[in-house]
Design a protein around this motif. Structure first.
Motif, PDB file in Angstrom:
ATOM      1  N   LYS A 118     -12.375  34.005  12.483  1.00 47.82           N
ATOM      2  CA  LYS A 118     -11.227  33.796  13.367  1.00 47.82           C
ATOM      3  C   LYS A 118     -10.720  35.168  13.796  1.00 47.82           C
ATOM      4  O   LYS A 118     -10.881  36.158  13.088  1.00 47.82           O
ATOM      5  N   ASP A 119     -10.079  35.223  14.944  1.00 49.10           N
ATOM      6  CA  ASP A 119      -9.592  36.520  15.421  1.00 49.10           C
ATOM      7  C   ASP A 119      -8.231  36.895  14.825  1.00 49.10           C
ATOM      8  O   ASP A 119      -7.589  37.835  15.275  1.00 49.10           O
ATOM      9  N   THR A 120      -7.812  36.204  13.802  1.00 55.51           N
ATOM     10  CA  THR A 120      -6.554  36.490  13.114  1.00 55.51           C
ATOM     11  C   THR A 120      -6.633  37.875  12.468  1.00 55.51           C
ATOM     12  O   THR A 120      -7.515  38.127  11.643  1.00 55.51           O
ATOM     13  N   PRO A 121      -5.734  38.788  12.829  1.00 57.20           N
ATOM     14  CA  PRO A 121      -5.779  40.122  12.225  1.00 57.20           C
ATOM     15  C   PRO A 121      -5.575  40.066  10.706  1.00 57.20           C
ATOM     16  O   PRO A 121      -4.880  39.195  10.187  1.00 57.20           O
ATOM     17  N   VAL A 122      -6.195  40.997  10.023  1.00 62.68           N
ATOM     18  CA  VAL A 122      -5.989  41.154   8.584  1.00 62.68           C
ATOM     19  C   VAL A 122      -4.849  42.160   8.419  1.00 62.68           C
ATOM     20  O   VAL A 122      -4.969  43.306   8.860  1.00 62.68           O
ATOM     21  N   PRO A 123      -3.735  41.742   7.814  1.00 58.08           N
ATOM     22  CA  PRO A 123      -2.613  42.676   7.645  1.00 58.08           C
ATOM     23  C   PRO A 123      -3.045  43.925   6.864  1.00 58.08           C
ATOM     24  O   PRO A 123      -3.835  43.837   5.922  1.00 58.08           O
ATOM     25  N   ARG A 124      -2.502  45.058   7.266  1.00 64.41           N
ATOM     26  CA  ARG A 124      -2.821  46.313   6.583  1.00 64.41           C
ATOM     27  C   ARG A 124      -2.535  46.219   5.086  1.00 64.41           C
ATOM     28  O   ARG A 124      -3.280  46.758   4.275  1.00 64.41           O
ATOM     29  N   GLY A 125      -1.471  45.524   4.718  1.00 67.40           N
ATOM     30  CA  GLY A 125      -1.154  45.372   3.297  1.00 67.40           C
ATOM     31  C   GLY A 125      -2.276  44.697   2.533  1.00 67.40           C
ATOM     32  O   GLY A 125      -2.578  45.073   1.394  1.00 67.40           O
ATOM     33  N   ASP A 126      -2.921  43.703   3.152  1.00 70.95           N
ATOM     34  CA  ASP A 126      -4.054  43.043   2.505  1.00 70.95           C
ATOM     35  C   ASP A 126      -5.255  43.973   2.429  1.00 70.95           C
ATOM     36  O   ASP A 126      -5.969  44.007   1.419  1.00 70.95           O
ATOM     37  N   LEU A 127      -5.494  44.750   3.485  1.00 72.45           N
ATOM     38  CA  LEU A 127      -6.599  45.713   3.452  1.00 72.45           C
ATOM     39  C   LEU A 127      -6.370  46.751   2.353  1.00 72.45           C
ATOM     40  O   LEU A 127      -7.307  47.126   1.639  1.00 72.45           O
TER      41      LEU A 127
END
Length: 177
Positions: free
Chosen positions: A18-27
């Motif tokens: 999905k094109d849902t961004p991965v939050p920086r906090g999760d990265l």
């Protein structure tokens, strides 16, 4: 999801995201998990680069081929250094393997899917070097692998695994009949 559930529920996802961004906090959490992996003689040979910029992802896809991870909204590139450790041995392969496993388990625990891409990076076509050049990686590091991070667009398929009793025993090897 606890760690054991995440390990058991992890599989290599090789489909669209999905094109849902991965939050920086999760990265950051995923990368912290990768960097928390054991390291031979504590040489800490692993470094990581998360890429979530669509323009950089597109440039990397020109090198890797779009079917490898596109359209994952993020990838984590795994870098290694070959640093001598105990008695001159090198543990960088074990180090980055442990780091990648932690990355994959952390991703699943946060609701994402991923895969470990290494073979094509190490092939003769110098894909890892090309990716490293795009990311400005210094020459004393090798970009050895990458893992896309994102929410699966298609159902996750789990491969059939051999039964526990065929691969694990107590107190000695026991061949199945």
């Amino acid at each position: 999801m606890n760690a054991i559930e995440a390990m058991i529920n992890r599989t290599s996802y090789r489909s669209s995201y999905k094109d849902t961004p991965v939050p920086r906090g999760d990265l950051v959490k995923i990368m912290e998990a990768g960097l928390a992996a054991p390291s031979g003689s504590n040489k800490q040979t692993v470094s990581l680069i998360a890429v979530d910029d669509p323009e950089i992802l597109a440039r990397l896809a020109e090198v890797t081929g779009p079917l490898k991870y596109q359209p994952a909204p993020a990838i984590i590139c795994i870098l290694t250094q070959k640093i001598p450790a105990y008695k001159g041995r090198h543990f960088n392969v074990q180090d980055y393997s442990a780091a990648i496993q932690n990355i994959l388990v952390a991703a699943v625990s946060l609701g994402y899917e991923s895969c470990w891409y290494e073979g094509t990076v190490k092939d003769d076509d110098d894909q890892g070097k090309q990716m490293a050049d795009i990311l400005g990686v210094p020459a004393d590091y090798n970009l050895i692998s990458y893992s896309p991070i994102g929410i699966a667009e298609k159902p996750v398929k789990f491969p059939e695994k051999k039964p526990f009793a065929e691969r694990a025993w107590f107190n000695g090897f026991q061949k199945s009949e």
